[in-house]
Design a protein around this motif. Structure first.
Motif, PDB file in Angstrom:
ATOM      1  N   VAL A   5      40.053 -17.601  -9.670  1.00  0.00           N
ATOM      2  CA  VAL A   5      40.890 -18.168 -10.727  1.00  0.00           C
ATOM      3  C   VAL A   5      40.448 -17.565 -12.055  1.00  0.00           C
ATOM      4  O   VAL A   5      39.254 -17.360 -12.287  1.00  0.00           O
ATOM      5  N   ASP A   6      41.439 -17.234 -12.880  1.00  0.00           N
ATOM      6  CA  ASP A   6      41.190 -16.509 -14.130  1.00  0.00           C
ATOM      7  C   ASP A   6      41.238 -17.488 -15.293  1.00  0.00           C
ATOM      8  O   ASP A   6      42.276 -17.634 -15.952  1.00  0.00           O
ATOM      9  N   THR A   7      40.138 -18.159 -15.537  1.00  0.00           N
ATOM     10  CA  THR A   7      40.089 -19.163 -16.607  1.00  0.00           C
ATOM     11  C   THR A   7      38.636 -19.531 -16.894  1.00  0.00           C
ATOM     12  O   THR A   7      37.764 -19.338 -16.039  1.00  0.00           O
ATOM     13  N   VAL A  25      35.623 -16.861  -9.651  1.00  0.00           N
ATOM     14  CA  VAL A  25      36.229 -17.097 -10.977  1.00  0.00           C
ATOM     15  C   VAL A  25      36.066 -15.823 -11.800  1.00  0.00           C
ATOM     16  O   VAL A  25      35.057 -15.120 -11.667  1.00  0.00           O
ATOM     17  N   THR A  26      37.076 -15.530 -12.612  1.00  0.00           N
ATOM     18  CA  THR A  26      36.908 -14.464 -13.610  1.00  0.00           C
ATOM     19  C   THR A  26      37.108 -15.061 -14.997  1.00  0.00           C
ATOM     20  O   THR A  26      37.956 -15.935 -15.186  1.00  0.00           O
ATOM     21  N   THR A  27      36.307 -14.573 -15.928  1.00  0.00           N
ATOM     22  CA  THR A  27      36.502 -14.940 -17.331  1.00  0.00           C
ATOM     23  C   THR A  27      36.546 -13.650 -18.135  1.00  0.00           C
ATOM     24  O   THR A  27      36.241 -12.572 -17.606  1.00  0.00           O
ATOM     25  N   ASN A  28      36.934 -13.755 -19.369  1.00  0.00           N
ATOM     26  CA  ASN A  28      36.844 -12.611 -20.288  1.00  0.00           C
ATOM     27  C   ASN A  28      36.594 -13.199 -21.678  1.00  0.00           C
ATOM     28  O   ASN A  28      36.675 -14.427 -21.853  1.00  0.00           O
ATOM     29  N   PRO A  29      36.273 -12.371 -22.665  1.00  0.00           N
ATOM     30  CA  PRO A  29      35.955 -12.925 -23.989  1.00  0.00           C
ATOM     31  C   PRO A  29      37.091 -13.763 -24.576  1.00  0.00           C
ATOM     32  O   PRO A  29      36.838 -14.760 -25.267  1.00  0.00           O
ATOM     33  N   SER A  30      38.343 -13.392 -24.291  1.00  0.00           N
ATOM     34  CA  SER A  30      39.468 -14.172 -24.833  1.00  0.00           C
ATOM     35  C   SER A  30      39.519 -15.556 -24.191  1.00  0.00           C
ATOM     36  O   SER A  30      39.795 -16.559 -24.871  1.00  0.00           O
ATOM     37  N   LEU A  31      39.260 -15.623 -22.887  1.00  0.00           N
ATOM     38  CA  LEU A  31      39.278 -16.929 -22.194  1.00  0.00           C
ATOM     39  C   LEU A  31      38.118 -17.809 -22.647  1.00  0.00           C
ATOM     40  O   LEU A  31      38.270 -19.029 -22.788  1.00  0.00           O
ATOM     41  N   ILE A  32      36.952 -17.181 -22.897  1.00  0.00           N
ATOM     42  CA  ILE A  32      35.807 -17.958 -23.412  1.00  0.00           C
ATOM     43  C   ILE A  32      36.153 -18.489 -24.809  1.00  0.00           C
ATOM     44  O   ILE A  32      35.919 -19.664 -25.117  1.00  0.00           O
ATOM     45  N   VAL A  82      28.559  -9.303 -13.431  1.00  0.00           N
ATOM     46  CA  VAL A  82      28.656  -8.843 -14.820  1.00  0.00           C
ATOM     47  C   VAL A  82      29.905  -7.971 -14.947  1.00  0.00           C
ATOM     48  O   VAL A  82      30.130  -7.057 -14.151  1.00  0.00           O
ATOM     49  N   LYS A  83      30.709  -8.317 -15.962  1.00  0.00           N
ATOM     50  CA  LYS A  83      31.953  -7.576 -16.150  1.00  0.00           C
ATOM     51  C   LYS A  83      31.742  -6.556 -17.267  1.00  0.00           C
ATOM     52  O   LYS A  83      31.250  -6.903 -18.353  1.00  0.00           O
ATOM     53  N   VAL A  84      32.103  -5.317 -16.980  1.00  0.00           N
ATOM     54  CA  VAL A  84      31.955  -4.258 -17.990  1.00  0.00           C
ATOM     55  C   VAL A  84      33.291  -3.536 -18.138  1.00  0.00           C
ATOM     56  O   VAL A  84      34.048  -3.420 -17.174  1.00  0.00           O
ATOM     57  N   PRO A 128      42.249  -3.744 -11.769  1.00  0.00           N
ATOM     58  CA  PRO A 128      43.464  -3.173 -12.355  1.00  0.00           C
ATOM     59  C   PRO A 128      44.353  -4.296 -12.870  1.00  0.00           C
ATOM     60  O   PRO A 128      44.544  -5.307 -12.190  1.00  0.00           O
ATOM     61  N   PHE A 129      44.911  -4.115 -14.081  1.00  0.00           N
ATOM     62  CA  PHE A 129      45.694  -5.159 -14.755  1.00  0.00           C
ATOM     63  C   PHE A 129      47.186  -4.925 -14.522  1.00  0.00           C
ATOM     64  O   PHE A 129      47.826  -4.158 -15.241  1.00  0.00           O
ATOM     65  N   VAL A 130      47.765  -5.598 -13.548  1.00  0.00           N
ATOM     66  CA  VAL A 130      49.171  -5.321 -13.216  1.00  0.00           C
ATOM     67  C   VAL A 130      50.149  -5.818 -14.282  1.00  0.00           C
ATOM     68  O   VAL A 130      51.092  -5.107 -14.644  1.00  0.00           O
ATOM     69  N   GLY A 131      49.945  -7.016 -14.778  1.00  0.00           N
ATOM     70  CA  GLY A 131      50.891  -7.596 -15.741  1.00  0.00           C
ATOM     71  C   GLY A 131      50.982  -6.780 -17.012  1.00  0.00           C
ATOM     72  O   GLY A 131      52.071  -6.572 -17.563  1.00  0.00           O
ATOM     73  N   ARG A 132      49.831  -6.290 -17.480  1.00  0.00           N
ATOM     74  CA  ARG A 132      49.869  -5.530 -18.741  1.00  0.00           C
ATOM     75  C   ARG A 132      50.549  -4.176 -18.553  1.00  0.00           C
ATOM     76  O   ARG A 132      51.120  -3.636 -19.503  1.00  0.00           O
ATOM     77  N   LEU A 133      50.498  -3.625 -17.317  1.00  0.00           N
ATOM     78  CA  LEU A 133      51.251  -2.393 -17.048  1.00  0.00           C
ATOM     79  C   LEU A 133      52.748  -2.705 -17.005  1.00  0.00           C
ATOM     80  O   LEU A 133      53.560  -1.964 -17.559  1.00  0.00           O
ATOM     81  N   VAL A 163      42.870  -7.665  -8.089  1.00  0.00           N
ATOM     82  CA  VAL A 163      44.116  -7.548  -8.862  1.00  0.00           C
ATOM     83  C   VAL A 163      44.083  -8.560 -10.016  1.00  0.00           C
ATOM     84  O   VAL A 163      43.963  -9.766  -9.788  1.00  0.00           O
ATOM     85  N   ALA A 164      44.199  -8.042 -11.232  1.00  0.00           N
ATOM     86  CA  ALA A 164      44.077  -8.884 -12.427  1.00  0.00           C
ATOM     87  C   ALA A 164      45.365  -8.836 -13.241  1.00  0.00           C
ATOM     88  O   ALA A 164      46.274  -8.056 -12.944  1.00  0.00           O
ATOM     89  N   SER A 165      45.421  -9.710 -14.242  1.00  0.00           N
ATOM     90  CA  SER A 165      46.610  -9.803 -15.112  1.00  0.00           C
ATOM     91  C   SER A 165      47.852 -10.129 -14.283  1.00  0.00           C
ATOM     92  O   SER A 165      48.900  -9.518 -14.440  1.00  0.00           O
ATOM     93  N   ILE A 166      47.668 -11.110 -13.414  1.00  0.00           N
ATOM     94  CA  ILE A 166      48.753 -11.551 -12.525  1.00  0.00           C
ATOM     95  C   ILE A 166      49.635 -12.548 -13.282  1.00  0.00           C
ATOM     96  O   ILE A 166      49.129 -13.443 -13.954  1.00  0.00           O
ATOM     97  N   ARG A 167      50.949 -12.369 -13.144  1.00  0.00           N
ATOM     98  CA  ARG A 167      51.867 -13.222 -13.922  1.00  0.00           C
ATOM     99  C   ARG A 167      52.670 -14.190 -13.065  1.00  0.00           C
ATOM    100  O   ARG A 167      53.320 -15.081 -13.597  1.00  0.00           O
ATOM    101  N   GLY A 168      52.678 -13.984 -11.740  1.00  0.00           N
ATOM    102  CA  GLY A 168      53.480 -14.890 -10.916  1.00  0.00           C
ATOM    103  C   GLY A 168      53.213 -14.678  -9.439  1.00  0.00           C
ATOM    104  O   GLY A 168      52.530 -13.720  -9.056  1.00  0.00           O
ATOM    105  N   ALA A 183      42.647 -11.406  -5.514  1.00  0.00           N
ATOM    106  CA  ALA A 183      43.586 -11.595  -6.630  1.00  0.00           C
ATOM    107  C   ALA A 183      42.965 -12.628  -7.542  1.00  0.00           C
ATOM    108  O   ALA A 183      42.475 -13.659  -7.057  1.00  0.00           O
ATOM    109  N   THR A 184      42.951 -12.358  -8.847  1.00  0.00           N
ATOM    110  CA  THR A 184      42.500 -13.399  -9.770  1.00  0.00           C
ATOM    111  C   THR A 184      43.720 -13.983 -10.459  1.00  0.00           C
ATOM    112  O   THR A 184      44.503 -13.274 -11.089  1.00  0.00           O
ATOM    113  N   LEU A 185      43.903 -15.290 -10.250  1.00  0.00           N
ATOM    114  CA  LEU A 185      45.149 -15.951 -10.638  1.00  0.00           C
ATOM    115  C   LEU A 185      44.939 -16.922 -11.793  1.00  0.00           C
ATOM    116  O   LEU A 185      43.995 -17.724 -11.754  1.00  0.00           O
TER     117      LEU A 185
HETATM  118  C1  E4P Z   1      40.851 -10.319 -15.423  1.00  0.00           C
HETATM  119  O1  E4P Z   1      39.697 -10.435 -15.090  1.00  0.00           O
HETATM  120  C2  E4P Z   1      41.368 -10.654 -16.760  1.00  0.00           C
HETATM  121  O2  E4P Z   1      40.619 -11.729 -17.259  1.00  0.00           O
HETATM  122  C3  E4P Z   1      42.797 -11.122 -16.750  1.00  0.00           C
HETATM  123  O3  E4P Z   1      43.389 -11.056 -15.469  1.00  0.00           O
HETATM  124  C4  E4P Z   1      43.627 -10.577 -17.851  1.00  0.00           C
HETATM  125  O4  E4P Z   1      44.943 -11.061 -17.743  1.00  0.00           O
HETATM  126  P1  E4P Z   1      45.997 -11.094 -18.938  1.00  0.00           P
HETATM  127  O5  E4P Z   1      46.651  -9.754 -19.005  1.00  0.00           O
HETATM  128  O6  E4P Z   1      46.980 -12.163 -18.540  1.00  0.00           O
HETATM  129  O7  E4P Z   1      45.226 -11.434 -20.177  1.00  0.00           O
END
Ligand code: E4P
Length: 228
Positions: A5-7, A25-32, A82-84, A128-133, A163-168, A183-185
């Protein structure tokens, strides 16, 4: 396929962990930032709730500082990945951490060429960020096909495609068809996977017919055990 889960929202994570379907779980600086909380506290709490990999991202951009931050993050719990970022310094950091057997999630991947580099750097996960592509008019899921296909050609690549940046839900289904490992949802997408109008309609009809019988499974069980 594993579900992360991506939160960084602990209430959401606890709720979804209770489904028994959560593998990480995945997090990123924006989610933190959105959580409004201290990063190390949040990561420690998430790691207590979910035993699988919990991605915590470095915020430095040079290898020396990334390694210092990585040490801090990895010391929070043994299930921290660790995410880089997918940069030259990020991949040097990845190699160094993998040599010490620390899990690494290489993030912000937008091309197959980048995914090959991450596998060669020994990444545990490539994100790989599918939604942003999709957002820029490309088909993000094509990249998933491409990376899965390339990784399957080489026994030495044991990097998992996350698979990241999933939208649906469609992203999840297509990623599974491609053979992606993880998949991180976002929480709302994970919940949406349950939904189908025919499930709701069918359940309503079953319950209506059942109610008309006046029966109760539990009452019948109680009667049978009383009669024994
Ligand atoms: C993955 O680890 C990222 O935190 C995340 O999927 C980014 O998704 P977004 O494009 O919805 O911000």
């Amino acid at each position: 396929m594993k579900f992360f889960v991506d939160t960084a929202d602990l209430d959401e994570i606890r709720d979804l962990a209770a489904t028994g379907l959560l593998d990480g779980v995945t997090t990123n600086p924006s989610l933190i930032a959105k959580s409004g909380r201290n990063m190390l506290d949040v990561i420690a709490e998430i790691c207590d709730v979910v035993p699988g990999p919990v991605s915590a991202e470095v915020t430095a951009t040079d290898v020396e500082t990334m390694l210092l931050e990585a040490d801090v993050l990895a010391s929070v719990a043994s299930n921290v990945a660790v995410k880089v970022p997918l940069t030259p310094d990020g991949l040097k950091t990845c190699r160094a951490l993998r040599d010490r057997d620390i899990m690494v999630n290489v993030t912000l991947c937008f091309s197959a060429a980048q995914a090959i580099l991450a596998a060669k750097a020994g990444a545990t996960f490539i994100s790989p960020f599918v939604g942003r592509l999709d957002d820029i008019g490309l088909r993000g899921l094509d990249l998933i096909d491409e990376i899965v296909d390339i990784y399957e050609q080489f026994d030495t690549f044991d990097t998992e495609v996350l698979v990241a940046s999933i939208r649906g839900p469609a992203h999840v289904v297509e990623a599974a068809r491609s053979g992606a490992h993880v998949a991180t949802l976002p929480p709302n997408v994970l919940r949406a996977l349950y939904n189908h109008p025919l499930t709701d309609k069918g359940l309503d009809a079953f319950l209506k017919d059942w109610e008309a019988t006046g029966q109760s499974i539990l009452e019948q069980a109680a009667q049978r055990s009383a009669a024994e």
